[in-house]
Design a protein around this motif. Structure first.
Motif, PDB file in Angstrom:
ATOM      1  N   PRO A  81     -30.686   9.801 -24.055  1.00 50.46           N
ATOM      2  CA  PRO A  81     -31.174   9.839 -25.428  1.00 50.46           C
ATOM      3  C   PRO A  81     -30.619  11.059 -26.173  1.00 50.46           C
ATOM      4  O   PRO A  81     -30.519  12.150 -25.624  1.00 50.46           O
ATOM      5  CB  PRO A  81     -32.692   9.915 -25.268  1.00 50.46           C
ATOM      6  CG  PRO A  81     -32.939   9.211 -23.963  1.00 50.46           C
ATOM      7  CD  PRO A  81     -31.777   9.625 -23.088  1.00 50.46           C
ATOM      8  N   GLY A  82     -30.240  10.809 -27.425  1.00 47.69           N
ATOM      9  CA  GLY A  82     -29.683  11.865 -28.254  1.00 47.69           C
ATOM     10  C   GLY A  82     -28.170  11.831 -28.342  1.00 47.69           C
ATOM     11  O   GLY A  82     -27.590  12.372 -29.276  1.00 47.69           O
ATOM     12  N   ARG A  83     -27.511  11.183 -27.378  1.00 50.93           N
ATOM     13  CA  ARG A  83     -26.053  11.105 -27.397  1.00 50.93           C
ATOM     14  C   ARG A  83     -25.605   9.953 -28.292  1.00 50.93           C
ATOM     15  O   ARG A  83     -26.315   8.963 -28.468  1.00 50.93           O
ATOM     16  CB  ARG A  83     -25.490  10.860 -25.976  1.00 50.93           C
ATOM     17  CG  ARG A  83     -25.716  11.977 -24.973  1.00 50.93           C
ATOM     18  CD  ARG A  83     -25.027  13.289 -25.299  1.00 50.93           C
ATOM     19  NE  ARG A  83     -23.592  13.228 -25.477  1.00 50.93           N
ATOM     20  CZ  ARG A  83     -22.701  13.572 -24.549  1.00 50.93           C
ATOM     21  NH1 ARG A  83     -23.090  13.976 -23.361  1.00 50.93           N
ATOM     22  NH2 ARG A  83     -21.409  13.519 -24.819  1.00 50.93           N
ATOM     23  N   LEU A  98     -28.252   7.093 -29.491  1.00 47.84           N
ATOM     24  CA  LEU A  98     -29.218   6.466 -28.589  1.00 47.84           C
ATOM     25  C   LEU A  98     -30.558   7.193 -28.656  1.00 47.84           C
ATOM     26  O   LEU A  98     -30.615   8.423 -28.562  1.00 47.84           O
ATOM     27  CB  LEU A  98     -28.678   6.503 -27.151  1.00 47.84           C
ATOM     28  CG  LEU A  98     -29.524   5.870 -26.068  1.00 47.84           C
ATOM     29  CD1 LEU A  98     -29.690   4.372 -26.297  1.00 47.84           C
ATOM     30  CD2 LEU A  98     -28.897   6.131 -24.698  1.00 47.84           C
ATOM     31  N   HIS A  99     -31.618   6.416 -28.835  1.00 46.94           N
ATOM     32  CA  HIS A  99     -32.968   6.966 -28.853  1.00 46.94           C
ATOM     33  C   HIS A  99     -33.870   6.064 -28.020  1.00 46.94           C
ATOM     34  O   HIS A  99     -33.800   4.835 -28.121  1.00 46.94           O
ATOM     35  CB  HIS A  99     -33.508   7.042 -30.287  1.00 46.94           C
ATOM     36  CG  HIS A  99     -34.913   7.545 -30.360  1.00 46.94           C
ATOM     37  ND1 HIS A  99     -35.224   8.870 -30.201  1.00 46.94           N
ATOM     38  CD2 HIS A  99     -36.082   6.898 -30.552  1.00 46.94           C
ATOM     39  CE1 HIS A  99     -36.530   9.022 -30.302  1.00 46.94           C
ATOM     40  NE2 HIS A  99     -37.078   7.832 -30.510  1.00 46.94           N
ATOM     41  N   VAL A 100     -34.703   6.682 -27.200  1.00 48.84           N
ATOM     42  CA  VAL A 100     -35.691   5.941 -26.410  1.00 48.84           C
ATOM     43  C   VAL A 100     -37.033   6.642 -26.609  1.00 48.84           C
ATOM     44  O   VAL A 100     -37.159   7.841 -26.344  1.00 48.84           O
ATOM     45  CB  VAL A 100     -35.322   5.922 -24.900  1.00 48.84           C
ATOM     46  CG1 VAL A 100     -36.347   5.119 -24.106  1.00 48.84           C
ATOM     47  CG2 VAL A 100     -33.917   5.381 -24.688  1.00 48.84           C
ATOM     48  N   ASP A 101     -38.034   5.893 -27.095  1.00 52.71           N
ATOM     49  CA  ASP A 101     -39.333   6.533 -27.325  1.00 52.71           C
ATOM     50  C   ASP A 101     -40.157   6.556 -26.039  1.00 52.71           C
ATOM     51  O   ASP A 101     -39.715   6.075 -24.997  1.00 52.71           O
ATOM     52  CB  ASP A 101     -40.073   5.884 -28.496  1.00 52.71           C
ATOM     53  CG  ASP A 101     -40.575   4.475 -28.207  1.00 52.71           C
ATOM     54  OD1 ASP A 101     -40.623   4.054 -27.031  1.00 52.71           O
ATOM     55  OD2 ASP A 101     -40.928   3.778 -29.183  1.00 52.71           O
ATOM     56  N   GLN A 102     -41.359   7.100 -26.102  1.00 50.83           N
ATOM     57  CA  GLN A 102     -42.208   7.267 -24.920  1.00 50.83           C
ATOM     58  C   GLN A 102     -42.591   5.954 -24.258  1.00 50.83           C
ATOM     59  O   GLN A 102     -42.829   5.904 -23.066  1.00 50.83           O
ATOM     60  CB  GLN A 102     -43.465   8.055 -25.293  1.00 50.83           C
ATOM     61  CG  GLN A 102     -43.149   9.488 -25.673  1.00 50.83           C
ATOM     62  CD  GLN A 102     -44.389  10.234 -26.146  1.00 50.83           C
ATOM     63  OE1 GLN A 102     -45.432   9.637 -26.432  1.00 50.83           O
ATOM     64  NE2 GLN A 102     -44.271  11.550 -26.239  1.00 50.83           N
ATOM     65  N   SER A 103     -42.605   4.883 -25.029  1.00 53.42           N
ATOM     66  CA  SER A 103     -42.970   3.583 -24.459  1.00 53.42           C
ATOM     67  C   SER A 103     -41.761   2.872 -23.848  1.00 53.42           C
ATOM     68  O   SER A 103     -41.894   1.801 -23.283  1.00 53.42           O
ATOM     69  CB  SER A 103     -43.610   2.693 -25.531  1.00 53.42           C
ATOM     70  OG  SER A 103     -42.631   2.304 -26.480  1.00 53.42           O
TER      71      SER A 103
END
Length: 140
Positions: A81-83, A98-103
């Motif tokens: 995430p973040g790249r 790319l982002h992935v949340d807590q869920s």
């Protein structure tokens, strides 16, 4: 986006390096001649066999990635995430952050606020093709 161009295994570009850093504040007198050479491949490419060039098309990643910029993409870098990644979403290539949340919900984020983020529904098929390691664009 156009298809990637494989990095030629024989490619090596070495260019002269100025003997002093270029000041971004007040000017500094610099010498008129380079003292060493720098290999661009050595500094920009981690793994030649896994590295490709992509030409960016579109404006969703501006101002970070302008339309027509050359991307150096490494397939051997772990996408975290973040790249910024080249992803295949339902058979189409795209470049996004790319982002992935807590869920665990995956979102591919545009840098340009005028473009929507791509929130991936459960049944979407997404694969990260590679990670953008460098962006080469002309100075404006």
């Amino acid at each position: 986006m156009q298809n990637p161009e494989p990095l030629l295994l024989t490619l090596d570009v070495s260019l002269p390096v100025a003997p002093e850093a270029a000041q971004c504040g007040f000017p500094s007198p610099a010498q008129d001649y380079p003292t060493e050479e720098l290999s661009l491949v050595e500094h920009l490419i981690r793994d030649r066999a896994a590295t490709y060039f992509w030409r960016a098309a579109g404006r969703s990643m501006e101002p970070l990635i302008p339309d027509g910029a050359l991307l150096i993409v490494d397939r051997g870098v772990t996408p975290v995430p973040g790249r910024i990644v080249v992803a295949i979403v339902d058979g189409e290539y795209t470049v996004k952050r790319l982002h992935v949340d807590q869920s665990g919900q995956v979102t591919l984020r545009a840098e340009n606020p005028g473009f929507p983020h791509l929130v991936l529904p459960e049944l979407s098929e997404m694969t990260v093709w590679g990670v953008v390691t460098f962006i080469i664009s002309p100075a404006s």
